[in-house]
Scaffold this active site. Sequence first.
Site, mmCIF file in Angstrom:
data_model
loop_
_atom_site.group_PDB
_atom_site.id
_atom_site.type_symbol
_atom_site.label_atom_id
_atom_site.label_comp_id
_atom_site.label_asym_id
_atom_site.label_seq_id
_atom_site.Cartn_x
_atom_site.Cartn_y
_atom_site.Cartn_z
ATOM 1 N N LYS A 214 -114.597 42.201 -40.984
ATOM 2 C CA LYS A 214 -113.796 43.112 -41.817
ATOM 3 C C LYS A 214 -113.980 42.854 -43.309
ATOM 4 O O LYS A 214 -114.456 41.811 -43.723
ATOM 5 C CB LYS A 214 -112.333 43.072 -41.380
ATOM 6 C CG LYS A 214 -112.166 43.852 -40.066
ATOM 7 C CD LYS A 214 -110.745 44.020 -39.615
ATOM 8 C CE LYS A 214 -110.754 44.868 -38.318
ATOM 9 N NZ LYS A 214 -109.463 44.864 -37.639
ATOM 10 N N ARG A 248 -110.776 39.581 -30.896
ATOM 11 C CA ARG A 248 -111.590 40.797 -30.792
ATOM 12 C C ARG A 248 -112.766 40.667 -31.761
ATOM 13 O O ARG A 248 -112.560 40.666 -32.973
ATOM 14 C CB ARG A 248 -110.726 42.012 -31.142
ATOM 15 C CG ARG A 248 -111.414 43.348 -30.982
ATOM 16 C CD ARG A 248 -110.475 44.480 -31.390
ATOM 17 N NE ARG A 248 -111.104 45.767 -31.187
ATOM 18 C CZ ARG A 248 -111.969 46.331 -32.026
ATOM 19 N NH1 ARG A 248 -112.327 45.714 -33.133
ATOM 20 N NH2 ARG A 248 -112.487 47.501 -31.759
HETATM 21 N N1 HH2 Z 1 -109.749 46.706 -35.316
HETATM 22 C C1 HH2 Z 1 -110.539 47.777 -35.180
HETATM 23 C C2 HH2 Z 1 -110.411 48.632 -34.076
HETATM 24 N N2 HH2 Z 1 -109.525 48.371 -33.093
HETATM 25 N N3 HH2 Z 1 -107.837 46.995 -32.192
HETATM 26 C C3 HH2 Z 1 -107.038 45.929 -32.293
HETATM 27 N N4 HH2 Z 1 -106.150 45.648 -31.321
HETATM 28 N N5 HH2 Z 1 -107.096 45.071 -33.376
HETATM 29 C C4 HH2 Z 1 -107.974 45.289 -34.406
HETATM 30 O O1 HH2 Z 1 -107.959 44.510 -35.384
HETATM 31 C C5 HH2 Z 1 -108.833 46.435 -34.336
HETATM 32 C C6 HH2 Z 1 -108.730 47.279 -33.191
HETATM 33 C C7 HH2 Z 1 -111.552 48.078 -36.235
HETATM 34 O O2 HH2 Z 1 -112.799 47.474 -35.939
HETATM 35 P P1 HH2 Z 1 -114.065 48.226 -35.326
HETATM 36 O O3 HH2 Z 1 -113.732 48.760 -33.970
HETATM 37 O O4 HH2 Z 1 -115.236 47.347 -35.368
HETATM 38 O O5 HH2 Z 1 -114.351 49.394 -36.329
HETATM 39 P P2 HH2 Z 1 -114.107 50.948 -36.264
HETATM 40 O O6 HH2 Z 1 -112.635 51.172 -36.176
HETATM 41 O O7 HH2 Z 1 -114.736 51.473 -37.526
HETATM 42 O O8 HH2 Z 1 -114.787 51.474 -35.032
#
Ligand code: HH2
Length: 292
Positions: A214, A248
């Site tokens: 992040k 995660r």
């Molecule tokens: N962060 C993201 C998405 N889902 N779910 C939980 N429970 N906690 C988190 O911190 C979280 C999440 C964002 O990360 P990412 O999926 O890599 O990115 P994007 O939302 O751009 O797909």
Amino acid sequence: MIRDLAEPVVMGVVNVTPDSFSDGGTWLDPGAAIAHGRALVAQGAQILDVGGESTRPGAEPVGEAEELRRVVPVLAGLAGAGARLSIDTSKAAVAAAALDAGATIVNDVTALRGDPRMAALIADRGCTACLMHMLGEPRTMQRDPSYGDVVDDVKAFLSERLADAVAAGIDEDRVWLDPGIGFGKTIDHNLALLARLDEIVALGRPVVVGTSRKSFLGAITGREPDERVAGTIASNVLALARGASVFRVHDVAEARDALLVAAATLRGRWLATTRSTTTSTTSSTTKRSRQS
Ligand code: HH2
């Protein structure tokens, strides 16, 4: 199957999206996403979190039909791959289809506020629910977020969402909580939440943390998203020390090793892992041992 949440649990991210902040477009093809999920299991992921809608700051919402089209074939292809499956969605129809395809965890970044049908679905299906804190919505959440005391406010929010979930018929034992690193938070807010994560853990439910790649890590280190694995691991290890249970991450192999060593050190007890050399994957057998 997770037997003991006292062991760190690694949740590998499978983003079936064109626009995720660190790997958008890489796994949009279902075959590529399934192969990626299987590779993450081989690296030690106990959960795969499959998502079809980016929640990065500024992301535009995705329609239900498109989200279903992205995630259902991938979940179906990963059923039986050796990990629990989680669906990262705030839409009840997507969660329902995902549960039908083999998911057992609903990871809802709106903590049941995004779709009025979500709480009843989770209660009815008896699956695990991950409830995350977010201030506002992805499109606007990073526009000057402010709190009284960020840790107190996030804790109060999660406590209220947990109570609402239980009131809706969701088994409290199946609820996980997540402070929502990067969701309507400044760098200082993220750091405060991680430094005082034990206060969130005190709510009594397993805590999930998602720091992986992040932007606060990029601000501190000057690194691009795919260069933030060391920063991710530092934050995960410190979160483990403060009681977090589920991590995660995009970079499963590295996070798994770091968390196993950190957990063994914190506990003064270790689990020997023998990596199989007879297959091309990294499947492992684990035997319990104790250091005298
Ligand atoms: N962060 C993201 C998405 N889902 N779910 C939980 N429970 N906690 C988190 O911190 C979280 C999440 C964002 O990360 P990412 O999926 O890599 O990115 P994007 O939302 O751009 O797909």
